[in-house]
Scaffold this motif. Structure first.
Motif, PDB file in Angstrom:
ATOM      1  N   ALA A 144     -64.199 -71.630  36.421  1.00  0.00           N
ATOM      2  CA  ALA A 144     -63.699 -73.000  36.541  1.00  0.00           C
ATOM      3  C   ALA A 144     -62.405 -73.178  35.763  1.00  0.00           C
ATOM      4  O   ALA A 144     -61.475 -73.861  36.226  1.00  0.00           O
ATOM      5  CB  ALA A 144     -64.752 -73.986  36.046  1.00  0.00           C
ATOM      6  N   GLU A 145     -62.317 -72.552  34.597  1.00  0.00           N
ATOM      7  CA  GLU A 145     -61.100 -72.703  33.794  1.00  0.00           C
ATOM      8  C   GLU A 145     -59.917 -72.009  34.462  1.00  0.00           C
ATOM      9  O   GLU A 145     -58.795 -72.515  34.442  1.00  0.00           O
ATOM     10  CB  GLU A 145     -61.302 -72.151  32.383  1.00  0.00           C
ATOM     11  N   GLU A 146     -60.139 -70.867  35.074  1.00  0.00           N
ATOM     12  CA  GLU A 146     -59.054 -70.187  35.776  1.00  0.00           C
ATOM     13  C   GLU A 146     -58.541 -71.046  36.937  1.00  0.00           C
ATOM     14  O   GLU A 146     -57.329 -71.187  37.139  1.00  0.00           O
ATOM     15  CB  GLU A 146     -59.505 -68.827  36.306  1.00  0.00           C
ATOM     16  N   LEU A 147     -59.463 -71.631  37.703  1.00  0.00           N
ATOM     17  CA  LEU A 147     -59.065 -72.510  38.799  1.00  0.00           C
ATOM     18  C   LEU A 147     -58.305 -73.728  38.271  1.00  0.00           C
ATOM     19  O   LEU A 147     -57.295 -74.153  38.853  1.00  0.00           O
ATOM     20  CB  LEU A 147     -60.298 -72.972  39.579  1.00  0.00           C
ATOM     21  N   HIS A 148     -58.786 -74.270  37.173  1.00  0.00           N
ATOM     22  CA  HIS A 148     -58.167 -75.452  36.570  1.00  0.00           C
ATOM     23  C   HIS A 148     -56.734 -75.135  36.146  1.00  0.00           C
ATOM     24  O   HIS A 148     -55.795 -75.890  36.429  1.00  0.00           O
ATOM     25  CB  HIS A 148     -59.003 -75.899  35.376  1.00  0.00           C
ATOM     26  N   ARG A 149     -56.566 -73.999  35.484  1.00  0.00           N
ATOM     27  CA  ARG A 149     -55.237 -73.620  35.005  1.00  0.00           C
ATOM     28  C   ARG A 149     -54.275 -73.427  36.185  1.00  0.00           C
ATOM     29  O   ARG A 149     -53.126 -73.867  36.152  1.00  0.00           O
ATOM     30  CB  ARG A 149     -55.313 -72.345  34.172  1.00  0.00           C
ATOM     31  N   ARG A 150     -54.753 -72.780  37.239  1.00  0.00           N
ATOM     32  CA  ARG A 150     -53.907 -72.571  38.425  1.00  0.00           C
ATOM     33  C   ARG A 150     -53.498 -73.902  39.046  1.00  0.00           C
ATOM     34  O   ARG A 150     -52.406 -74.031  39.592  1.00  0.00           O
ATOM     35  CB  ARG A 150     -54.650 -71.728  39.460  1.00  0.00           C
ATOM     36  N   ALA A 151     -54.382 -74.881  38.974  1.00  0.00           N
ATOM     37  CA  ALA A 151     -54.084 -76.190  39.557  1.00  0.00           C
ATOM     38  C   ALA A 151     -53.048 -76.957  38.745  1.00  0.00           C
ATOM     39  O   ALA A 151     -52.497 -77.957  39.227  1.00  0.00           O
ATOM     40  CB  ALA A 151     -55.370 -77.014  39.663  1.00  0.00           C
ATOM     41  N   GLN A 152     -52.768 -76.502  37.534  1.00  0.00           N
ATOM     42  CA  GLN A 152     -51.842 -77.235  36.671  1.00  0.00           C
ATOM     43  C   GLN A 152     -50.387 -76.801  36.816  1.00  0.00           C
ATOM     44  O   GLN A 152     -49.502 -77.482  36.318  1.00  0.00           O
ATOM     45  CB  GLN A 152     -52.275 -77.100  35.206  1.00  0.00           C
ATOM     46  N   TRP A 153     -50.124 -75.667  37.482  1.00  0.00           N
ATOM     47  CA  TRP A 153     -48.723 -75.272  37.673  1.00  0.00           C
ATOM     48  C   TRP A 153     -48.089 -76.259  38.641  1.00  0.00           C
ATOM     49  O   TRP A 153     -48.627 -76.553  39.703  1.00  0.00           O
ATOM     50  CB  TRP A 153     -48.616 -73.851  38.214  1.00  0.00           C
ATOM     51  N   PRO A 154     -46.898 -76.774  38.332  1.00  0.00           N
ATOM     52  CA  PRO A 154     -46.307 -77.848  39.152  1.00  0.00           C
ATOM     53  C   PRO A 154     -45.743 -77.347  40.479  1.00  0.00           C
ATOM     54  O   PRO A 154     -45.454 -76.162  40.651  1.00  0.00           O
ATOM     55  CB  PRO A 154     -45.172 -78.376  38.258  1.00  0.00           C
ATOM     56  N   LEU A 155     -45.589 -78.274  41.392  1.00  0.00           N
ATOM     57  CA  LEU A 155     -44.941 -77.989  42.662  1.00  0.00           C
ATOM     58  C   LEU A 155     -43.430 -77.900  42.459  1.00  0.00           C
ATOM     59  O   LEU A 155     -42.868 -78.627  41.637  1.00  0.00           O
ATOM     60  CB  LEU A 155     -45.234 -79.098  43.674  1.00  0.00           C
ATOM     61  N   PRO A 156     -42.749 -77.006  43.204  1.00  0.00           N
ATOM     62  CA  PRO A 156     -41.291 -76.911  43.066  1.00  0.00           C
ATOM     63  C   PRO A 156     -40.621 -78.203  43.507  1.00  0.00           C
ATOM     64  O   PRO A 156     -40.958 -78.780  44.531  1.00  0.00           O
ATOM     65  CB  PRO A 156     -40.917 -75.748  44.001  1.00  0.00           C
ATOM     66  N   GLY A 157     -39.689 -78.664  42.676  1.00  0.00           N
ATOM     67  CA  GLY A 157     -38.940 -79.867  43.008  1.00  0.00           C
ATOM     68  C   GLY A 157     -39.701 -81.164  42.828  1.00  0.00           C
ATOM     69  O   GLY A 157     -39.158 -82.236  43.085  1.00  0.00           O
ATOM     70  N   ALA A 158     -40.942 -81.071  42.380  1.00  0.00           N
ATOM     71  CA  ALA A 158     -41.733 -82.294  42.202  1.00  0.00           C
ATOM     72  C   ALA A 158     -41.207 -83.072  40.994  1.00  0.00           C
ATOM     73  O   ALA A 158     -40.793 -82.482  39.994  1.00  0.00           O
ATOM     74  CB  ALA A 158     -43.200 -81.955  41.989  1.00  0.00           C
ATOM     75  N   PRO A 159     -41.186 -84.400  41.080  1.00  0.00           N
ATOM     76  CA  PRO A 159     -40.759 -85.182  39.913  1.00  0.00           C
ATOM     77  C   PRO A 159     -41.747 -85.012  38.769  1.00  0.00           C
ATOM     78  O   PRO A 159     -42.920 -84.710  38.985  1.00  0.00           O
ATOM     79  CB  PRO A 159     -40.765 -86.624  40.435  1.00  0.00           C
ATOM     80  N   ARG A 160     -41.232 -85.181  37.573  1.00  0.00           N
ATOM     81  CA  ARG A 160     -42.098 -85.058  36.400  1.00  0.00           C
ATOM     82  C   ARG A 160     -43.216 -86.099  36.482  1.00  0.00           C
ATOM     83  O   ARG A 160     -43.001 -87.241  36.907  1.00  0.00           O
ATOM     84  CB  ARG A 160     -41.279 -85.271  35.124  1.00  0.00           C
TER      85      ARG A 160
END
Length: 201
Positions: A144-160
């Motif tokens: 679950a933590e690995e999936l969670h961490r992967r979900a936290q990388w931002p989308l390219p060009g996405a606003p902060r």
């Protein structure tokens, strides 16, 4: 040293300082963080395992781009994994165990109020990890933590991510604890699914 560099690189990724699609060399990043290239390369190898970067021989490391579809798929998998576990825990874990998680929820609220995106990402993982540990399954927590961490990388060009979005996301942690304490299973399920679908972290 490697752990400190890894934490710094993760924070830079989450904060958008390391840009998807860009290539970064170990020596240049080492100079940026005031360390040799070796701990940077070691940390980048770990980030490659986590799906955040790819290693380019003799060139450095490229920050991988994410797509909205990838993030939606991660949210779906996280929900498939965590919703049944939380519903089971809601039926069996006593209220005082949930009360003990209030400081973890408060930590996410503090990071959100400060607009600290890397800090929020860390405290968000801490909160979810604390909840899932109550299931007594170390493999579950790790996956679950690995999936969670992967979900936290931002989308390219996405606003902060806006502070207001972080604050709203953090508030869902407290609401989830209230629902777990009350053993309100429909609300628990709804909150967890909505949290994954709209989470900025």
């Amino acid at each position: 040293m490697r752990g400190q560099v890894l934490d710094a690189l993760r924070a830079a990724l989450i904060d958008g300082e390391l840009v998807p699609g860009e290539i970064y060399s170990g020596p240049a990043l080492g100079e940026r963080f005031g360390v040799s290239a070796t701990p940077v390369r070691e940390a980048m190898q770990q980030l490659a395992l986590e799906g955040a970067v790819e290693c380019l021989p003799n060139r450095g490391f490229r920050v991988l781009s994410r797509s909205p579809r990838e993030l939606a798929e991660l949210a779906e998998v996280r929900a498939l994994l965590e919703v049944p576990v939380m519903l089971r825990l809601a039926r069996s874990v006593p209220a005082d165990a949930w009360e003990a998680l209030r400081p973890a929820a408060a930590a996410t609220a503090e990071a959100a109020a400060a607009g600290d995106l890397p800090g929020y990402a860390e405290t968000d993982r801490d909160f979810h990890r604390a909840v899932l540990r109550l299931a007594g399954n170390d493999q579950l927590v790790q996956v679950a933590e690995e999936l969670h961490r992967r979900a936290q990388w931002p989308l390219p060009g996405a606003p902060r991510v806006r502070r207001a979005d972080l604050v709203a996301d953090a508030a869902e942690h407290s609401a989830l604890l209230e629902a777990l304490i009350a053993r309100d299973l429909p609300v628990v399920e709804s909150l967890v699914r909505e949290h994954f679908a709209g989470s900025p972290g």
